[in-house]
Scaffold this motif. Structure first.
Motif, PDB file in Angstrom:
ATOM      1  N   GLY A  45      22.350  45.303 -22.306  1.00 41.74           N
ATOM      2  CA  GLY A  45      23.675  45.910 -22.236  1.00 41.74           C
ATOM      3  C   GLY A  45      24.741  44.903 -22.599  1.00 41.74           C
TER       4      GLY A  45
ATOM      5  N   VAL B 185      28.970  44.210 -22.017  1.00 37.01           N
ATOM      6  CA  VAL B 185      30.253  44.559 -21.403  1.00 37.01           C
ATOM      7  C   VAL B 185      31.328  43.798 -22.165  1.00 37.01           C
ATOM      8  CG1 VAL B 185      31.653  44.500 -19.300  1.00 37.01           C
ATOM      9  CG2 VAL B 185      29.169  44.859 -19.138  1.00 37.01           C
TER      10      VAL B 185
ATOM     11  N   SER C 180      25.709  53.982 -25.161  1.00 37.98           N
ATOM     12  CA  SER C 180      25.672  54.094 -23.697  1.00 37.98           C
ATOM     13  C   SER C 180      25.321  52.763 -23.039  1.00 37.98           C
ATOM     14  CB  SER C 180      24.669  55.163 -23.272  1.00 37.98           C
ATOM     15  OG  SER C 180      23.388  54.838 -23.770  1.00 37.98           O
ATOM     16  N   GLN C 181      24.862  51.795 -23.838  1.00 33.58           N
ATOM     17  CA  GLN C 181      24.549  50.474 -23.286  1.00 33.58           C
ATOM     18  C   GLN C 181      25.752  49.534 -23.325  1.00 33.58           C
ATOM     19  OE1 GLN C 181      20.813  50.691 -25.756  1.00 33.58           O
ATOM     20  NE2 GLN C 181      20.139  49.171 -24.277  1.00 33.58           N
TER      21      GLN C 181
ATOM     22  N   LEU D   1      29.820  48.882 -22.244  1.00 35.19           N
ATOM     23  CA  LEU D   1      30.917  49.242 -21.344  1.00 35.19           C
ATOM     24  C   LEU D   1      32.155  48.456 -21.775  1.00 35.19           C
ATOM     25  CD1 LEU D   1      31.832  50.631 -18.643  1.00 35.19           C
ATOM     26  CD2 LEU D   1      31.126  48.543 -17.481  1.00 35.19           C
TER      27      LEU D   1
ATOM     28  N   LYS E 184      32.230  54.189 -23.032  1.00 35.66           N
ATOM     29  CA  LYS E 184      32.754  54.322 -21.668  1.00 35.66           C
ATOM     30  C   LYS E 184      33.788  53.216 -21.468  1.00 35.66           C
ATOM     31  CE  LYS E 184      32.137  55.111 -17.032  1.00 35.66           C
ATOM     32  NZ  LYS E 184      33.127  56.010 -16.481  1.00 35.66           N
TER      33      LYS E 184
ATOM     34  N   GLU F 143      32.038  51.281 -10.555  1.00 31.80           N
ATOM     35  CA  GLU F 143      31.857  51.544 -11.990  1.00 31.80           C
ATOM     36  C   GLU F 143      30.751  50.660 -12.554  1.00 31.80           C
ATOM     37  OE1 GLU F 143      32.865  53.904 -13.802  1.00 31.80           O
ATOM     38  OE2 GLU F 143      34.577  54.725 -12.740  1.00 31.80           O
TER      39      GLU F 143
ATOM     40  N   LYS G 119      27.407  52.025 -11.449  1.00 33.72           N
ATOM     41  CA  LYS G 119      27.041  53.192 -12.274  1.00 33.72           C
ATOM     42  C   LYS G 119      26.510  52.750 -13.631  1.00 33.72           C
ATOM     43  CE  LYS G 119      30.828  55.959 -11.066  1.00 33.72           C
ATOM     44  NZ  LYS G 119      31.951  56.750 -11.507  1.00 33.72           N
ATOM     45  N   TYR G 120      27.190  51.772 -14.203  1.00 32.12           N
ATOM     46  CA  TYR G 120      26.779  51.261 -15.519  1.00 32.12           C
ATOM     47  C   TYR G 120      25.381  50.631 -15.431  1.00 32.12           C
ATOM     48  CZ  TYR G 120      26.596  48.037 -19.481  1.00 32.12           C
ATOM     49  OH  TYR G 120      26.182  47.323 -20.575  1.00 32.12           O
TER      50      TYR G 120
ATOM     51  N   SER H  11      22.748  53.245 -15.214  1.00 30.40           N
ATOM     52  CA  SER H  11      22.476  53.922 -16.493  1.00 30.40           C
ATOM     53  C   SER H  11      21.576  53.065 -17.380  1.00 30.40           C
ATOM     54  CB  SER H  11      23.777  54.288 -17.214  1.00 30.40           C
ATOM     55  OG  SER H  11      24.425  53.125 -17.694  1.00 30.40           O
TER      56      SER H  11
END
Length: 178
Positions: free
Chosen positions: A76, A78, A108-109, A111, A137, A153, A156-157, A160
């Motif tokens: 992921g 960020v 979706s990976q 943020l 997102k 948040e 949640k990330y 996912s």
């Protein structure tokens, strides 16, 4: 301005519950790796804990040669930016292109975090980003006003990401069986 001083280290420390270097601004040299464990991330009381590595990467492009090593095997991305700096809004696209599209990771990976620094109350809550960033997102991070919202948040990330990894592992196992 190379995304320096956008608040990445402050956020990384907050999310990983690290107290290292609080209170003073020291530019990250290359990358700093924070490891931490999060119990019961899947919601169930008997859920297994997860071990995370947060790689707090310098926003300075002089460290560009390190980027391939940072991206390898990452699950992921960020992207933290200061919504009050127009230059940051332009640079998000470069980071998205390098770290998400070229990997390739799914949207979706990724943020996006618009990080609001203490004492700055510009009207940036209604941020609209151009395509393809508007599909990502986006959360607003204000550690002075809503630290728990920010923490939720991130949880949640992370959930996912775990779900995505579990799904792809299940698919691989099914393809081996069949």
């Amino acid at each position: 301005s190379h995304f320096c001083q956008s608040g990445k280290t402050v956020l990384a420390n907050f999310v990983s519950e690290s107290v290292e270097g609080i209170g003073s601004y020291v530019p990250t040299q290359g990358v700093r790796i924070l490891e931490y464990e999060k119990p019961n991330l899947n919601g169930g009381s008997k859920g297994a804990g997860c071990r995370f590595e947060l790689w707090d990467c310098s926003g300075d492009q002089k460290f560009e040669t390190c980027w391939p090593a940072l991206m390898k095997d990452s699950h992921g991305v960020v992207i933290v930016f200061n919504p009050e700096l127009p230059s940051h809004l332009k640079e998000i696209e470069m980071w998205y292109s390098c770290f998400v599209q070229q990997q390739p990771l799914q949207d979706s990976q990724c943020l996006l975090v618009a990080h609001h620094k203490p004492g700055h109350a510009g009207d940036t809550e209604n941020l609209t980003l151009a395509s393809p960033l508007n599909k990502l997102k986006l959360i607003h991070s204000n550690l002075e006003e809503d630290p728990e919202d920010v923490r939720m948040e991130f949880v949640k990330y992370f959930r996912s990401i775990i779900n995505l990894l579990n799904e792809s592992r299940d698919r691989e196992e099914m393809s081996i069986i069949s």
